[in-house]
Motif scaffolding. Structure first.
Motif, PDB file in Angstrom:
ATOM      1  N   ALA A 108       0.825  -1.208   0.000  1.00  0.00           N
ATOM      2  CA  ALA A 108       0.000   0.000   0.000  1.00  0.00           C
ATOM      3  C   ALA A 108       0.855   1.251   0.000  1.00  0.00           C
ATOM      4  O   ALA A 108       1.844   1.349   0.742  1.00  0.00           O
ATOM      5  N   ALA A 109       0.471   2.218  -0.815  1.00  0.00           N
ATOM      6  CA  ALA A 109       1.124   3.523  -0.789  1.00  0.00           C
ATOM      7  C   ALA A 109       0.784   4.239   0.510  1.00  0.00           C
ATOM      8  O   ALA A 109      -0.299   4.051   1.070  1.00  0.00           O
ATOM      9  N   ALA A 110       1.712   5.032   1.006  1.00  0.00           N
ATOM     10  CA  ALA A 110       1.518   5.759   2.265  1.00  0.00           C
ATOM     11  C   ALA A 110       1.861   7.231   2.062  1.00  0.00           C
ATOM     12  O   ALA A 110       2.844   7.735   2.606  1.00  0.00           O
ATOM     13  N   PRO A 111       1.050   7.960   1.283  1.00  0.00           N
ATOM     14  CA  PRO A 111       1.388   9.359   0.962  1.00  0.00           C
ATOM     15  C   PRO A 111       1.370  10.292   2.165  1.00  0.00           C
ATOM     16  O   PRO A 111       2.169  11.238   2.221  1.00  0.00           O
ATOM     17  N   ASN A 112       0.467  10.049   3.113  1.00  0.00           N
ATOM     18  CA  ASN A 112       0.422  10.922   4.285  1.00  0.00           C
ATOM     19  C   ASN A 112       1.663  10.748   5.154  1.00  0.00           C
ATOM     20  O   ASN A 112       2.238  11.723   5.653  1.00  0.00           O
ATOM     21  N   LEU A 113       2.081   9.502   5.327  1.00  0.00           N
ATOM     22  CA  LEU A 113       3.306   9.232   6.061  1.00  0.00           C
ATOM     23  C   LEU A 113       4.498   9.846   5.334  1.00  0.00           C
ATOM     24  O   LEU A 113       5.375  10.446   5.960  1.00  0.00           O
ATOM     25  N   ALA A 114       4.531   9.694   4.003  1.00  0.00           N
ATOM     26  CA  ALA A 114       5.634  10.263   3.219  1.00  0.00           C
ATOM     27  C   ALA A 114       5.757  11.763   3.458  1.00  0.00           C
ATOM     28  O   ALA A 114       6.858  12.299   3.622  1.00  0.00           O
ATOM     29  N   ALA A 115       4.620  12.441   3.501  1.00  0.00           N
ATOM     30  CA  ALA A 115       4.640  13.893   3.690  1.00  0.00           C
ATOM     31  C   ALA A 115       5.248  14.257   5.039  1.00  0.00           C
ATOM     32  O   ALA A 115       6.028  15.220   5.143  1.00  0.00           O
ATOM     33  N   THR A 116       4.918  13.505   6.071  1.00  0.00           N
ATOM     34  CA  THR A 116       5.469  13.816   7.399  1.00  0.00           C
ATOM     35  C   THR A 116       6.957  13.515   7.479  1.00  0.00           C
ATOM     36  O   THR A 116       7.662  14.088   8.313  1.00  0.00           O
ATOM     37  N   LEU A 117       7.439  12.629   6.599  1.00  0.00           N
ATOM     38  CA  LEU A 117       8.857  12.273   6.594  1.00  0.00           C
ATOM     39  C   LEU A 117       9.670  13.147   5.649  1.00  0.00           C
ATOM     40  O   LEU A 117      10.896  13.001   5.570  1.00  0.00           O
ATOM     41  N   GLY A 118       8.989  14.023   4.922  1.00  0.00           N
ATOM     42  CA  GLY A 118       9.693  14.878   3.980  1.00  0.00           C
ATOM     43  C   GLY A 118      10.092  14.181   2.710  1.00  0.00           C
ATOM     44  O   GLY A 118      11.024  14.611   2.012  1.00  0.00           O
ATOM     45  N   LEU A 119       9.386  13.094   2.360  1.00  0.00           N
ATOM     46  CA  LEU A 119       9.661  12.351   1.140  1.00  0.00           C
ATOM     47  C   LEU A 119       8.527  12.572   0.137  1.00  0.00           C
ATOM     48  O   LEU A 119       7.415  12.962   0.510  1.00  0.00           O
ATOM     49  N   SER A 120       8.794  12.290  -1.115  1.00  0.00           N
ATOM     50  CA  SER A 120       7.780  12.443  -2.151  1.00  0.00           C
ATOM     51  C   SER A 120       6.619  11.493  -1.883  1.00  0.00           C
ATOM     52  O   SER A 120       6.789  10.400  -1.323  1.00  0.00           O
ATOM     53  N   ALA A 121       5.421  11.903  -2.310  1.00  0.00           N
ATOM     54  CA  ALA A 121       4.192  11.186  -1.952  1.00  0.00           C
ATOM     55  C   ALA A 121       4.190   9.738  -2.416  1.00  0.00           C
ATOM     56  O   ALA A 121       3.579   8.884  -1.774  1.00  0.00           O
ATOM     57  N   ASP A 122       4.867   9.434  -3.527  1.00  0.00           N
ATOM     58  CA  ASP A 122       4.854   8.069  -4.058  1.00  0.00           C
ATOM     59  C   ASP A 122       6.091   7.278  -3.649  1.00  0.00           C
ATOM     60  O   ASP A 122       6.396   6.247  -4.242  1.00  0.00           O
ATOM     61  N   ARG A 123       6.779   7.739  -2.625  1.00  0.00           N
ATOM     62  CA  ARG A 123       8.049   7.118  -2.262  1.00  0.00           C
ATOM     63  C   ARG A 123       7.993   6.238  -1.010  1.00  0.00           C
ATOM     64  O   ARG A 123       8.985   5.619  -0.654  1.00  0.00           O
ATOM     65  N   VAL A 124       6.862   6.182  -0.331  1.00  0.00           N
ATOM     66  CA  VAL A 124       6.764   5.360   0.878  1.00  0.00           C
ATOM     67  C   VAL A 124       5.633   4.363   0.713  1.00  0.00           C
ATOM     68  O   VAL A 124       4.496   4.746   0.424  1.00  0.00           O
ATOM     69  N   TRP A 125       5.950   3.080   0.905  1.00  0.00           N
ATOM     70  CA  TRP A 125       4.982   2.014   0.773  1.00  0.00           C
ATOM     71  C   TRP A 125       4.995   1.155   2.036  1.00  0.00           C
ATOM     72  O   TRP A 125       5.987   1.080   2.750  1.00  0.00           O
ATOM     73  N   LEU A 126       3.894   0.489   2.272  1.00  0.00           N
ATOM     74  CA  LEU A 126       3.749  -0.416   3.404  1.00  0.00           C
ATOM     75  C   LEU A 126       3.448  -1.821   2.884  1.00  0.00           C
ATOM     76  O   LEU A 126       2.480  -2.014   2.153  1.00  0.00           O
TER      77      LEU A 126
END
Length: 333
Positions: free
Chosen positions: A26-44
């Protein structure tokens, strides 16, 4: 043996099907934003969805550890863990599902009344052997095996966490599963990617190492976040189990062990004891993505991911996969 041939051998590895797979990526765009990463860069990668006996990573390892041939003639399953052991929960459930007796050797103090996994252990099997220390578990399992054999039975002893070369095949298969889920995604580059996962007995991370090596994912960083033991000891176990797994499927290529980074910086005061960082990570995942972590394993792995993402370890365009290994019953302990 080539990687392609080894992958085919891995896919044919005998196992007892227990898990509901593939689990979601699953994509995690909200988490990515809090980590300062691009929206499509964090997955679970959500292995809390493996389903059987409340799910988690132990299900995949037990599938290959409890292969049908190994169960021939067996009437009792023996394993061990702590009072809140996820592995003991799933192993006891597997024994019930397979029509086997189960003996759990459990070290440490069990809460009274039992809560969390301790309560589930008692629901799933009446045969629990208490010991005082982790170091006492192996001898107690051997005594239980001797008792089974003395009455004419046959026991299979499964090491803690099903962390063996055979058990590691479950997570080598999981990496092949991830490969299929990543296929076709734009700009997937292993060399610019990180996988964070909790580790203790080393079998899950060992399987990931074997899978990455067979798939040829050069440059991908596998970050194992220790829940208890020193990083050097965990890394040693990981390489040992991965090497044995490679032998079982005939993989003769190099293990990409330099790509495994183990940290013990997030253990805090000890196994199962929350830290300020792990509690903050638990809150962050819950409120940003609606994902529930456990206090023993995934919360500390998530704490490492958060710190590394906000620090200097990775670039803003790197991809991060957080591998959720389950463990929810510990929240209710």
């Amino acid at each position: 043996m080539t990687s392609t041939t080894a992958l085919r051998a891995l896919e044919r590895a005998p196992r007892t099907h227990l898990a509901h797979t593939p689990t979601p990526l699953a994509a995690a765009p909200n988490l990515a934003a809090t980590l300062g990463l691009s929206a499509d860069r964090v997955w679970l990668k959500l292995d809390d969805y493996t389903g059987f006996a409340l799910g988690g990573n132990k299900v995949r390892k037990l599938e290959t550890e409890l292969s049908p041939k190994r169960l021939e003639g067996v009437d009792t399953l023996i394993t061990c863990g702590g009072p809140q052991s996820n592995h003991a929960r799933v192993a006891a459930a597997a024994a019930a599902h397979l029509g086997l007796r189960c003996v759990l050797v459990v070290n440490g103090t069990t809460p009274e009344p039992p809560t969390g996994n301790a309560r589930l252990h008692r629901l799933l099997t009446p045969e629990i052997v208490p010991v005082e220390r982790r170091e006492d578990r192996d001898a107690a399992m051997e005594r239980a095996r001797a008792q089974v054999e003395a009455r004419g039975g046959r026991a299979l002893v499964v090491p803690i966490g099903a962390s063996t070369g055979r058990g590691a095949l479950g997570y080598a298969l999981a990496m092949a599963e991830l490969d299929g889920q990543l296929e076709g995604r734009a700009a997937w580059d292993p060399a610019a990617s990180w996988v964070f996962v909790a580790t203790s007995s080393g079998g899950t991370l060992a399987g990931m190492l074997l899978g990455v090596s067979i798939l040829g994912w050069h440059g991908l960083r596998l970050v194992g976040v220790s829940a208890d033991d020193p990083a050097e000891e965990v890394k040693e176990k990981v390489v040992l189990h991965a090497t044995e797994g490679a032998r079982l499927v005939g993989f003769e290529g190099p293990l990409l062990s330099d790509q495994v980074l183990v940290t013990d910086a997030f253990v805090g005061e000890g196994y199962g004891i929350p830290t300020a960082a792990s509690e903050a990570a638990t809150m962050l995942l819950a409120r940003s993505e609606g994902v529930i972590l456990d206090p023993t394993y995934t919360a500390k792995a998530a704490a490492a991911m958060v710190e590394w993402a906000r620090g200097d370890e990775m670039r803003s365009d790197d991809r991060v996969i957080f591998w959720h290994t389950g463990g929810h019953p510990a929240l209710l302990a």
